[in-house]
Design a protein around this motif. Sequence first.
Motif, PDB file in Angstrom:
ATOM      1  N   LEU A  42      21.898 150.873  88.710  1.00 42.24           N
ATOM      2  CA  LEU A  42      23.300 150.488  88.888  1.00 42.24           C
ATOM      3  C   LEU A  42      23.532 149.309  89.823  1.00 42.24           C
ATOM      4  CD1 LEU A  42      25.080 153.955  88.917  1.00 42.24           C
ATOM      5  CD2 LEU A  42      24.981 152.273  87.077  1.00 42.24           C
ATOM      6  N   ASN A  43      22.533 148.903  90.589  1.00 36.69           N
ATOM      7  CA  ASN A  43      22.730 147.736  91.452  1.00 36.69           C
ATOM      8  C   ASN A  43      22.912 146.509  90.573  1.00 36.69           C
ATOM      9  OD1 ASN A  43      22.593 149.043  93.937  1.00 36.69           O
ATOM     10  ND2 ASN A  43      20.367 149.034  93.899  1.00 36.69           N
ATOM     11  N   GLY A  44      24.047 145.850  90.717  1.00 34.05           N
ATOM     12  CA  GLY A  44      24.357 144.683  89.912  1.00 34.05           C
ATOM     13  C   GLY A  44      25.011 144.990  88.575  1.00 34.05           C
ATOM     14  N   ALA A  45      25.271 146.258  88.293  1.00 31.30           N
ATOM     15  CA  ALA A  45      25.922 146.632  87.028  1.00 31.30           C
ATOM     16  C   ALA A  45      27.405 146.289  87.086  1.00 31.30           C
ATOM     17  CB  ALA A  45      25.745 148.121  86.761  1.00 31.30           C
ATOM     18  N   ARG A  46      27.984 146.021  85.921  1.00 30.45           N
ATOM     19  CA  ARG A  46      29.414 145.731  85.836  1.00 30.45           C
ATOM     20  C   ARG A  46      30.209 147.036  85.840  1.00 30.45           C
ATOM     21  NH1 ARG A  46      30.195 143.894  80.675  1.00 30.45           N
ATOM     22  NH2 ARG A  46      28.069 144.436  80.182  1.00 30.45           N
ATOM     23  N   ASP A  47      31.461 146.950  86.254  1.00 32.89           N
ATOM     24  CA  ASP A  47      32.340 148.120  86.224  1.00 32.89           C
ATOM     25  C   ASP A  47      32.429 148.669  84.805  1.00 32.89           C
ATOM     26  OD1 ASP A  47      32.830 147.978  88.892  1.00 32.89           O
ATOM     27  OD2 ASP A  47      34.984 147.678  88.727  1.00 32.89           O
ATOM     28  N   ASP A  48      32.382 149.971  84.686  1.00 36.67           N
ATOM     29  CA  ASP A  48      32.518 150.709  83.431  1.00 36.67           C
ATOM     30  C   ASP A  48      31.400 150.443  82.425  1.00 36.67           C
ATOM     31  OD1 ASP A  48      34.844 152.101  84.157  1.00 36.67           O
ATOM     32  OD2 ASP A  48      36.061 150.345  83.688  1.00 36.67           O
ATOM     33  N   GLU A  49      30.315 149.825  82.839  1.00 39.46           N
ATOM     34  CA  GLU A  49      29.152 149.680  81.970  1.00 39.46           C
ATOM     35  C   GLU A  49      28.444 151.035  81.943  1.00 39.46           C
ATOM     36  OE1 GLU A  49      25.128 146.918  81.590  1.00 39.46           O
ATOM     37  OE2 GLU A  49      26.510 146.602  83.259  1.00 39.46           O
ATOM     38  N   LEU A  50      28.250 151.590  80.746  1.00 41.49           N
ATOM     39  CA  LEU A  50      27.692 152.934  80.622  1.00 41.49           C
ATOM     40  C   LEU A  50      26.176 152.909  80.530  1.00 41.49           C
ATOM     41  CD1 LEU A  50      30.193 154.479  78.077  1.00 41.49           C
ATOM     42  CD2 LEU A  50      30.142 154.787  80.551  1.00 41.49           C
ATOM     43  N   PHE A  51      25.548 153.880  81.169  1.00 37.87           N
ATOM     44  CA  PHE A  51      24.106 154.067  81.118  1.00 37.87           C
ATOM     45  C   PHE A  51      23.847 155.504  80.665  1.00 37.87           C
ATOM     46  CE2 PHE A  51      24.873 150.695  84.064  1.00 37.87           C
ATOM     47  CZ  PHE A  51      23.849 149.784  83.843  1.00 37.87           C
ATOM     48  N   VAL A  52      22.775 155.695  79.900  1.00 41.00           N
ATOM     49  CA  VAL A  52      22.445 157.011  79.355  1.00 41.00           C
ATOM     50  C   VAL A  52      20.995 157.324  79.687  1.00 41.00           C
ATOM     51  CG1 VAL A  52      22.268 158.398  77.263  1.00 41.00           C
ATOM     52  CG2 VAL A  52      24.080 156.698  77.471  1.00 41.00           C
ATOM     53  N   TYR A  59      21.416 165.825  79.284  1.00 38.21           N
ATOM     54  CA  TYR A  59      21.857 164.454  79.083  1.00 38.21           C
ATOM     55  C   TYR A  59      22.592 163.974  80.323  1.00 38.21           C
ATOM     56  CZ  TYR A  59      21.043 166.035  74.338  1.00 38.21           C
ATOM     57  OH  TYR A  59      20.474 166.566  73.214  1.00 38.21           O
ATOM     58  N   ILE A  60      22.428 162.687  80.613  1.00 43.29           N
ATOM     59  CA  ILE A  60      23.073 162.087  81.772  1.00 43.29           C
ATOM     60  C   ILE A  60      23.745 160.800  81.318  1.00 43.29           C
ATOM     61  CG2 ILE A  60      22.742 161.152  84.097  1.00 43.29           C
ATOM     62  CD1 ILE A  60      19.980 162.756  83.986  1.00 43.29           C
ATOM     63  N   VAL A  61      25.017 160.666  81.611  1.00 39.31           N
ATOM     64  CA  VAL A  61      25.744 159.423  81.361  1.00 39.31           C
ATOM     65  C   VAL A  61      26.358 159.023  82.700  1.00 39.31           C
ATOM     66  CG1 VAL A  61      27.605 158.301  80.089  1.00 39.31           C
ATOM     67  CG2 VAL A  61      26.220 160.052  78.968  1.00 39.31           C
ATOM     68  N   TYR A  62      26.177 157.754  83.069  1.00 40.53           N
ATOM     69  CA  TYR A  62      26.648 157.328  84.378  1.00 40.53           C
ATOM     70  C   TYR A  62      27.136 155.894  84.332  1.00 40.53           C
ATOM     71  CZ  TYR A  62      21.764 155.684  84.659  1.00 40.53           C
ATOM     72  OH  TYR A  62      20.544 155.091  84.408  1.00 40.53           O
ATOM     73  N   THR A  63      27.919 155.544  85.347  1.00 40.62           N
ATOM     74  CA  THR A  63      28.524 154.220  85.420  1.00 40.62           C
ATOM     75  C   THR A  63      28.852 153.901  86.866  1.00 40.62           C
ATOM     76  OG1 THR A  63      30.208 152.797  84.425  1.00 40.62           O
ATOM     77  CG2 THR A  63      30.926 154.987  85.111  1.00 40.62           C
ATOM     78  N   VAL A  64      29.401 152.708  87.054  1.00 43.09           N
ATOM     79  CA  VAL A  64      29.886 152.293  88.367  1.00 43.09           C
ATOM     80  C   VAL A  64      31.334 151.846  88.202  1.00 43.09           C
ATOM     81  CG1 VAL A  64      28.971 149.947  88.095  1.00 43.09           C
ATOM     82  CG2 VAL A  64      29.412 150.804  90.363  1.00 43.09           C
ATOM     83  N   ILE A  65      32.185 152.267  89.142  1.00 45.81           N
ATOM     84  CA  ILE A  65      33.566 151.781  89.200  1.00 45.81           C
ATOM     85  C   ILE A  65      33.826 151.363  90.640  1.00 45.81           C
ATOM     86  CG2 ILE A  65      34.526 153.051  87.258  1.00 45.81           C
ATOM     87  CD1 ILE A  65      35.616 155.110  89.254  1.00 45.81           C
ATOM     88  N   GLY A  66      34.131 150.098  90.824  1.00 42.80           N
ATOM     89  CA  GLY A  66      34.301 149.588  92.184  1.00 42.80           C
ATOM     90  C   GLY A  66      32.999 149.727  92.948  1.00 42.80           C
TER      91      GLY A  66
END
Length: 146
Positions: A42-52, A59-66
């Motif tokens: 997640l370092n450098g990921a864009r807001d609301d970019e989904l990772f699985v 199952y794991i789904v995660y993102t970054v917001i702010g």
Amino acid sequence: MLMSVLFANSSGNVLLERFHSVPGEERLHWRSFLVKLGTDNLNGARDDELFVASHKSVYIVYTVIGDIWVFTVGKDEYDELTLVEVLHAITSSVKDICKKAPSERVFLDKYGKVCLGLDEIFSQGILEHTDKDRVRRLTRLRPLVE
């Protein structure tokens, strides 16, 4: 079942977590695993970019917001597609509660309201509401007028 929802900052500190049907001795493993996953991806990921990801048949789904990392963990009928819907409901409600993509400070200032929002989105690991407007009305602690 939705096993876990976890919020962490970019330093890896857990800000908020909810576990369902996860034994106490396994929670530390999940915390450290999810934080490591966030640190790696997640370092450098864009807001609301989904990772699985998947781990131990869940199952794991995660993102970054702010400044906040958000992780959802599910098994059985809570596969990647369902977790994307859960994660979207959570992130849109948190943005609505915080009035923007939250910084750590704003998130912690609105901690109680975020917890109320999570309680309305899911209960005991079962998804209840995904509509952000309905969650907003329910977190006001007033009866719904319909």
